[in-house]
Design a protein around this motif. Structure first.
Motif, PDB file in Angstrom:
ATOM      1  N   LYS A  57       0.828  -1.204   0.000  1.00 42.78           N
ATOM      2  CA  LYS A  57       0.000   0.000   0.000  1.00 42.78           C
ATOM      3  C   LYS A  57       0.866   1.259   0.000  1.00 42.78           C
ATOM      4  O   LYS A  57       0.651   2.192  -0.773  1.00 42.78           O
ATOM      5  N   ILE A  58       1.874   1.298   0.879  1.00 42.70           N
ATOM      6  CA  ILE A  58       2.750   2.469   0.966  1.00 42.70           C
ATOM      7  C   ILE A  58       3.580   2.613  -0.319  1.00 42.70           C
ATOM      8  O   ILE A  58       3.755   3.715  -0.851  1.00 42.70           O
ATOM      9  N   ALA A  59       4.107   1.476  -0.834  1.00 42.42           N
ATOM     10  CA  ALA A  59       4.921   1.514  -2.050  1.00 42.42           C
ATOM     11  C   ALA A  59       4.131   2.078  -3.234  1.00 42.42           C
ATOM     12  O   ALA A  59       4.650   2.856  -4.037  1.00 42.42           O
ATOM     13  N   GLN A  60       2.862   1.675  -3.339  1.00 38.67           N
ATOM     14  CA  GLN A  60       2.023   2.180  -4.425  1.00 38.67           C
ATOM     15  C   GLN A  60       1.806   3.690  -4.302  1.00 38.67           C
ATOM     16  O   GLN A  60       1.813   4.414  -5.292  1.00 38.67           O
ATOM     17  N   LYS A  61       1.627   4.157  -3.066  1.00 36.59           N
ATOM     18  CA  LYS A  61       1.440   5.601  -2.851  1.00 36.59           C
ATOM     19  C   LYS A  61       2.723   6.369  -3.192  1.00 36.59           C
ATOM     20  O   LYS A  61       2.671   7.434  -3.817  1.00 36.59           O
ATOM     21  N   VAL A  62       3.870   5.850  -2.755  1.00 34.09           N
ATOM     22  CA  VAL A  62       5.148   6.495  -3.054  1.00 34.09           C
ATOM     23  C   VAL A  62       5.376   6.549  -4.565  1.00 34.09           C
ATOM     24  O   VAL A  62       5.769   7.578  -5.125  1.00 34.09           O
ATOM     25  N   GLU A 126      26.434   8.843  -1.941  1.00 37.35           N
ATOM     26  CA  GLU A 126      25.059   8.950  -2.443  1.00 37.35           C
ATOM     27  C   GLU A 126      24.084   8.236  -1.503  1.00 37.35           C
ATOM     28  O   GLU A 126      22.971   8.697  -1.279  1.00 37.35           O
ATOM     29  N   ASP A 127      24.503   7.056  -0.967  1.00 34.28           N
ATOM     30  CA  ASP A 127      23.668   6.359   0.016  1.00 34.28           C
ATOM     31  C   ASP A 127      23.398   7.261   1.211  1.00 34.28           C
ATOM     32  O   ASP A 127      22.259   7.375   1.693  1.00 34.28           O
ATOM     33  N   ILE A 128      24.443   7.898   1.712  1.00 36.43           N
ATOM     34  CA  ILE A 128      24.322   8.778   2.889  1.00 36.43           C
ATOM     35  C   ILE A 128      23.431   9.975   2.569  1.00 36.43           C
ATOM     36  O   ILE A 128      22.596  10.387   3.386  1.00 36.43           O
ATOM     37  N   LYS A 129      23.573  10.523   1.365  1.00 40.68           N
ATOM     38  CA  LYS A 129      22.763  11.661   0.960  1.00 40.68           C
ATOM     39  C   LYS A 129      21.279  11.298   0.921  1.00 40.68           C
ATOM     40  O   LYS A 129      20.427  12.041   1.438  1.00 40.68           O
ATOM     41  N   VAL A 130      20.951  10.142   0.322  1.00 36.33           N
ATOM     42  CA  VAL A 130      19.552   9.689   0.263  1.00 36.33           C
ATOM     43  C   VAL A 130      19.008   9.463   1.670  1.00 36.33           C
ATOM     44  O   VAL A 130      17.890   9.877   2.004  1.00 36.33           O
ATOM     45  N   GLN A 131      19.803   8.795   2.528  1.00 38.32           N
ATOM     46  CA  GLN A 131      19.354   8.528   3.895  1.00 38.32           C
ATOM     47  C   GLN A 131      19.094   9.840   4.646  1.00 38.32           C
ATOM     48  O   GLN A 131      18.083   9.965   5.357  1.00 38.32           O
ATOM     49  N   LYS A 136      15.176  13.201   6.984  1.00 32.43           N
ATOM     50  CA  LYS A 136      14.800  14.577   7.315  1.00 32.43           C
ATOM     51  C   LYS A 136      13.315  14.831   7.045  1.00 32.43           C
ATOM     52  O   LYS A 136      12.609  15.408   7.888  1.00 32.43           O
ATOM     53  N   GLU A 137      12.820  14.383   5.879  1.00 32.61           N
ATOM     54  CA  GLU A 137      11.412  14.604   5.533  1.00 32.61           C
ATOM     55  C   GLU A 137      10.484  13.790   6.434  1.00 32.61           C
ATOM     56  O   GLU A 137       9.430  14.268   6.858  1.00 32.61           O
ATOM     57  N   ILE A 138      10.880  12.545   6.727  1.00 28.30           N
ATOM     58  CA  ILE A 138      10.040  11.686   7.568  1.00 28.30           C
ATOM     59  C   ILE A 138      10.002  12.191   9.003  1.00 28.30           C
ATOM     60  O   ILE A 138       8.987  12.055   9.697  1.00 28.30           O
ATOM     61  N   ALA A 196       6.254  12.165   2.281  1.00 30.58           N
ATOM     62  CA  ALA A 196       7.566  12.508   2.839  1.00 30.58           C
ATOM     63  C   ALA A 196       8.667  11.668   2.191  1.00 30.58           C
ATOM     64  O   ALA A 196       9.756  12.169   1.885  1.00 30.58           O
ATOM     65  N   ILE A 197       8.392  10.372   1.993  1.00 31.17           N
ATOM     66  CA  ILE A 197       9.384   9.485   1.372  1.00 31.17           C
ATOM     67  C   ILE A 197       9.707   9.952  -0.046  1.00 31.17           C
ATOM     68  O   ILE A 197      10.877  10.087  -0.434  1.00 31.17           O
ATOM     69  N   SER A 198       8.653  10.220  -0.838  1.00 29.72           N
ATOM     70  CA  SER A 198       8.873  10.624  -2.231  1.00 29.72           C
ATOM     71  C   SER A 198       9.558  11.993  -2.309  1.00 29.72           C
ATOM     72  O   SER A 198      10.405  12.222  -3.181  1.00 29.72           O
ATOM     73  N   THR A 199       9.231  12.890  -1.389  1.00 32.04           N
ATOM     74  CA  THR A 199       9.891  14.204  -1.363  1.00 32.04           C
ATOM     75  C   THR A 199      11.377  14.055  -1.030  1.00 32.04           C
ATOM     76  O   THR A 199      12.240  14.685  -1.650  1.00 32.04           O
ATOM     77  N   GLY A 200      11.685  13.191  -0.040  1.00 37.68           N
ATOM     78  CA  GLY A 200      13.083  12.945   0.323  1.00 37.68           C
ATOM     79  C   GLY A 200      13.873  12.361  -0.835  1.00 37.68           C
ATOM     80  O   GLY A 200      15.023  12.759  -1.088  1.00 37.68           O
ATOM     81  N   VAL A 201      13.264  11.413  -1.552  1.00 36.30           N
ATOM     82  CA  VAL A 201      13.919  10.806  -2.717  1.00 36.30           C
ATOM     83  C   VAL A 201      14.164  11.858  -3.797  1.00 36.30           C
ATOM     84  O   VAL A 201      15.251  11.945  -4.381  1.00 36.30           O
ATOM     85  N   ALA A 202      13.133  12.684  -4.061  1.00 37.59           N
ATOM     86  CA  ALA A 202      13.252  13.717  -5.094  1.00 37.59           C
ATOM     87  C   ALA A 202      14.343  14.719  -4.747  1.00 37.59           C
ATOM     88  O   ALA A 202      15.129  15.134  -5.612  1.00 37.59           O
ATOM     89  N   ASN A 203      14.427  15.111  -3.479  1.00 37.35           N
ATOM     90  CA  ASN A 203      15.461  16.063  -3.056  1.00 37.35           C
ATOM     91  C   ASN A 203      16.858  15.464  -3.212  1.00 37.35           C
ATOM     92  O   ASN A 203      17.795  16.132  -3.653  1.00 37.35           O
ATOM     93  N   ALA A 204      16.998  14.178  -2.826  1.00 37.04           N
ATOM     94  CA  ALA A 204      18.309  13.530  -2.892  1.00 37.04           C
ATOM     95  C   ALA A 204      18.784  13.344  -4.331  1.00 37.04           C
ATOM     96  O   ALA A 204      19.976  13.502  -4.627  1.00 37.04           O
ATOM     97  N   LEU A 205      17.846  12.985  -5.220  1.00 38.09           N
ATOM     98  CA  LEU A 205      18.209  12.723  -6.615  1.00 38.09           C
ATOM     99  C   LEU A 205      18.094  13.954  -7.507  1.00 38.09           C
ATOM    100  O   LEU A 205      18.359  13.875  -8.710  1.00 38.09           O
TER     101      LEU A 205
END
Length: 547
Positions: A57-62, A126-131, A136-138, A196-205
Motif C-alpha cells: 500500500k505504501i509503495a504504491q502511494k510512493v 550517495e547512500d548517505i545523501k539519500v538517507q 529529514k522529511e520523515i 515525505a518518502i517521495s519528497t526525500g527521494v526527489a530532493n536527494a536525486l
C-alpha cells in the motif's frame, strides 16, 4: 553608439542566445520501489495487520507521488500480493540499471517508531545523501504524530548488499505496538508518510518537478517541433497504471489529450525510439509510455486449467509436521488447484518431492497431493541431528547482552527461536505454548538469550512470562486423581524430567534419557503417567512416551 557596440560584441562571440532547455539533455533517473514480503511471505503480523499488505500500500502511494509530481522513471518489484525472492528483487533493479533501490518494510518484535538503513560496509556518499534527505522529511511527519525517530542506521541486508546502485531500506513503525499499529491503520498518516518518502527521494536525486524546466518555463513548443521516430508495431496492450496520460508525442513534455484508466486496452500502431507506443485516441494520434503497458494475453486459446502432470517436482524425502490449524491439500502446487481435503495441526506427512515454489508432494488418500512448505516443519530425527552451519549474515558476538536469569514460560502457540535478537536473524527451531526456557541474558530490545539444542538462541520477551515460584509446601501426590493404567513405554525426549506431581510446576525428583523404558502404574486426567523412580512415586508427561 549602442548598436555599434552590440555589433562588435556579436562579431567576437560575446553575445549569447538560448539554445533550448539544458535540462532536456540530462538523463531521467530510475527508481525501484520495493514493497517488502508478499504472497506466502506475510512478513511481521500484529494487531490485525500484515506487513506484506502495508508495504504494498505504501509503495504504491510512493510510486504514484513520484510519477505524478516529478520527471522520473519508476518500477515496482511487485504490484500485487505475490512472492518475490530477495535475489529476484535485486536482479530486477540491477538489470534495469536503476539509480536508486528503495525498499519499504514494517518493523516488529519490541519497539516503537521509525528507522532506516544503508549498507554497513559499502555505503557511498550517495547512500548517505539519500538517507539524510529521506530521514529529514520523515522526521517532520513523525513529529506531527508524536512518534520516535530511532535514527539512521547501517546493516548487511541482502537488498542493500546485492543492489548495484544507491539503496536504502525503511522500517516504518512497529506492527506489534498498539500505538504504532493505530497509525498504520490511519490513511492520512500513510499518505503523509508516503509523500515525505517521495519528497526525500526527489530532493536527494534532484528530480525535476513536472511542468518546470531549468529556466522555469515549459519547453513544449521546442519538443513539439522535434521529429518523432516511429517503427512499425502491432498488438493489443493493457494499461497497468491507475491513470495513464495520453500525449501528442513521446515524452511527458508533450501536451495531454486525455487519459486511460487501469486495465484499459489499446491497439498500438507503432513504437518510438524512446519506448512510447503510438495509437489512435478519439480520432487523434496519441502516445503512451510503454513502461505502463503490458501485452494482452493471446485470446485464441483459453488459459488451460492447471494440471498436476505439468508440475516440475524435484526429489525430496522426510517426514514433516503441520504447523497450521488447518492446511488444505491441493491437487497442484498453488491455491488455484482444487482441494483434495485438509490436514490438522501436528499431522505428519511423508513427502516424495518438492516444487520450485516451496510446495511439497505426498500421497493423500490414494492421490498425489501438495501442501505449502510455509506450514510444515521437519520432524526431529531421533538420531543425532546433523550440525547446521550458522547463518553467515548474523553474528551473536555483535549483540549486547545484559545479565539475566530465571525460568520463563512460552505464551505463544508457536515461538520461533532465532540466532539473534530480531526476526531478521535465521530460525534455529521453535517452541510450543507452555514450553519452559532458562534464560542466561537479555538484550536492549527485550529479547532473551538461552541455550537451544546446543546453540545460543533468542526469543522475544513479548511472548514469555516468568514461571511462578514453586510454593514452599510440596504438593501432595494424594490429591492427584489417577486412573488405572499399565504397560511399558519408551522415552522419546532427549531428557525427560520426572516430577513429584502431574504438572511442570511440581518439583523435579529425577530425569530419564531418550530410549529409557518405564513401567507405568497409572494415568492422570491431563495425560501424565505415574511411575516408580528409585523407590519414589513420580510423574512424567505422556507426550514424551510411546509404546
Amino acid at each position: 553608439m549602442k548598436r555599434t557596440l552590440f555589433l562588435a560584441l556579436l562579431a567576437i562571440g560575446l553575445v549569447f542566445t538560448p539554445f533550448g532547455n539544458a535540462a532536456g539533455a540530462q538523463s531521467v533517473k530510475k527508481v525501484i520501489v520495493d514493497a517488502g514480503h508478499g504472497g506466502s511471505d506475510t512478513g511481521a503480523t500484529g494487531n490485525g495487520l500484515r506487513e506484506k499488505d502495508l508495504t504494498l500500500k505504501i509503495a504504491q502511494k510512493v510510486n504514484k507521488n513520484l510519477v505524478n509530481n516529478y520527471t522520473v522513471n519508476t518500477k515496482m518489484t511487485r504490484t500485487s500480493d505475490v512472492y518475490i525472492s530477495l535475489k529476484q528483487r535485486t536482479n530486477i533493479a540491477n538489470s534495469w540499471g536503476a539509480d536508486l533501490f528503495l525498499s519499504i518494510h514494517i518493523n516488529a518484535a519490541g519497539g516503537s517508531g521509525y528507522e532506516d538503513y544503508i549498507h554497513n560496509r559499502n555505503a557511498t556518499s550517495e547512500d548517505i545523501k539519500v538517507q539524510n534527505e529521506v530521514n529529514k522529511e520523515i522526521s517532520k511527519v513523525l513529529a506531527e504524530y508524536g512518534k520516535n525517530n530511532r535514527g539512521k542506521k547501517k546493516a548487511n541486508f541482502h537488498v542493500l548488499r546485492e543492489s548495484k546502485m544507491t539503496s536504502i531500506l525503511l522500517e516504518i513503525l512497529f506492527i506489534d505496538n498498539k500505538s504504532d499499529a493505530a497509525l498504520l491503520k490511519n490513511e492520512k498518516f500513510l499518505n503523509d508518510m508516503s509523500k515525505a518518502i517521495s519528497t526525500g527521494v526527489a530532493n536527494a536525486l534532484a528530480l525535476p518537478e513536472k511542468g518546470n524546466s531549468a529556466t522555469g518555463t515549459s519547453n513544449t513548443n521546442t519538443s513539439a517541433k522535434e521529429k518523432i521516430t516511429v517503427s512499425k508495431a502491432t498488438g493489443t496492450y493493457i494499461v497497468t497504471a491507475d491513470s495513464l496520460n495520453v500525449r501528442t508525442g513521446d515524452g511527458t513534455n508533450y501536451p495531454t489529450i486525455g487519459s486511460l484508466k487501469k486495465n484499459a486496452q489499446v491497439k498500438v500502431t507503432g513504437k518510438t525510439s524512446k519506448g512510447w507506443y503510438q495509437f489512435s485516441f478519439k480520432g487523434k494520434t496519441g502516445y503512451v509510455s510503454g513502461a505502463y503497458l503490458k501485452v494482452k494475453p493471446a485470446a485464441a486459446k483459453p488459459a488451460p486449467k492447471p494440471q498436476s502432470n505439468q508440475i516440475k517436482v524435484s526429489k525430496a524425502s522426510g517426514t514433516y509436521i503441520v504447523t497450521a490449524n488447518s492446511l488444505n491439500v491441493r491437487s497442484g502446487n498453488s491455491t488455484k488447484f482444487s482441494s483434495l481435503g485438509s490436514l490438522k495441526k501436528n499431522n505428519q506427512v511423508t513427502v516424495t518431492g518438492k516444487t520450485s515454489n516451496n510446495w511439497y508432494q505426498f500421497k493423500f488418500k490414494g492421490k498425489t497431493g501438495y501442501v505449502s512448505g510455509a506450514y510444515l516443519k521437519a520432524k526431529p530425527v531421533a538420531a543425532k541431528p546433523a550440525a547446521k552451519k550458522p547463518a553467515p549474515a548474523a553474528k551473536n558476538n555483535q549483540i549486547k547482552i545484559t545479565k539475566a536469569s530465571g525460568t520463563y514460560i512460552v505464551t505463544a502457540n508457536s515461538l520461533n527461536v532465532r540466532s539473534g535478537n530480531s526476526t531478521k536473524f535465521s530460525s534455529l527451531g521453535s517452541l510450543k505454548k507452555n514450553n519452559q526456557v532458562t534464560v542466561t541474558g537479555k538484550t536492549s530490545n527485550n529479547w532473551y538469550q538461552f541455550k537451544f539444542k546446543g546453540k545460543t538462541g533468542y526469543v522475544s520477551g513479548a511472548y514469555l512470562k516468568a514461571k511462578p515460584v514453586q510454593s514452599a509446601k510440596a504438593k501432595s501426590t494424594k490429591s492427584i486423581k489417577v486412573t488405572k493404567a499399565s504397560g511399558t513405554y519408551r522415552v522419546t525426549a532427549s531428557t525427560l524430567n520426572v516430577r513429584s506431581g502431574n504438572t511442570a510446576s511440581h518439583s523435579k525428583i529425577g530425569s530419564l534419557a531418550r530410549g529409557n523404558k518405564v513401567k507405568v502404574t497409572g494415568k492422570t486426567s491431563n495425560g501424565w503417567y505415574r511411575i516408580n523412580l528409585k523407590g519414589k512415586v513420580g510423574f512424567v508427561s505422556g507426550q514424551y512416551l510411546k509404546r
